[in-house]
Design a protein around this motif. Sequence first.
Motif: not given
Length: 217
Positions: A25-32
């Motif tokens: 949703w936030l367009a952030i890599p999942r690993h981050t």
Amino acid sequence: MKCIVLDIGETLVRDDRYWALWADWLAIPRHTVSALVGAVVAQGRDNADALRLLRPDIDIGAEYRAREAAGRGEYLDETDLYDDVRPALAALRELGVRVVIAGNQTVKAAKLLRYLNLPADFVATSGEWGCAKPSGEFFARVLETAAGAAPWEIVYVGDHPANDTLAASAAGLRAAHLRRGPWGHLWADEPMVVEAADWVIDSLYDLIDIVKQHQMV
């Protein structure tokens, strides 16, 4: 021992999907997102601080509602459950123990859990009750669900040291710290957890043996 009360996140349900949906949703890599969740856990901070590190001005409640409106909201299904949940809870009920599910989750999470039709006698969340762990009010509500069992006849099971183990012990309940998920693993051997917990367990199956031992006394 008359009643087992179980936390939800990282006790019954894996949090993989929860954080993955936030990352997407936030367009952030999942690993981050996963790495930041681990970081705040190690610091003893609230999980939601991982989102605040990513977006310091985030209004989590507003974003949650926006996700729901967009059809990308909270979701649970059978694949989110840990493998031991259904068989362990069913076995506890067969032993005559009342099984309650009560944790810090939303109103929607309660509906999703009920839809899964788990072998439990009662399901409730903090969102429904209007109070959350580690408050005394939450554990007073837990006592109300226990069908007349005294505090020392109730075991609260969870992975979080402050919200589950310490808070349940402070409320006069017996506490089982579950070595599961980041909180459960990282804090299981901390002196404050070891002192407060009646048991440190690795699986919900361990509860079956604990109940059987008490029934033999």
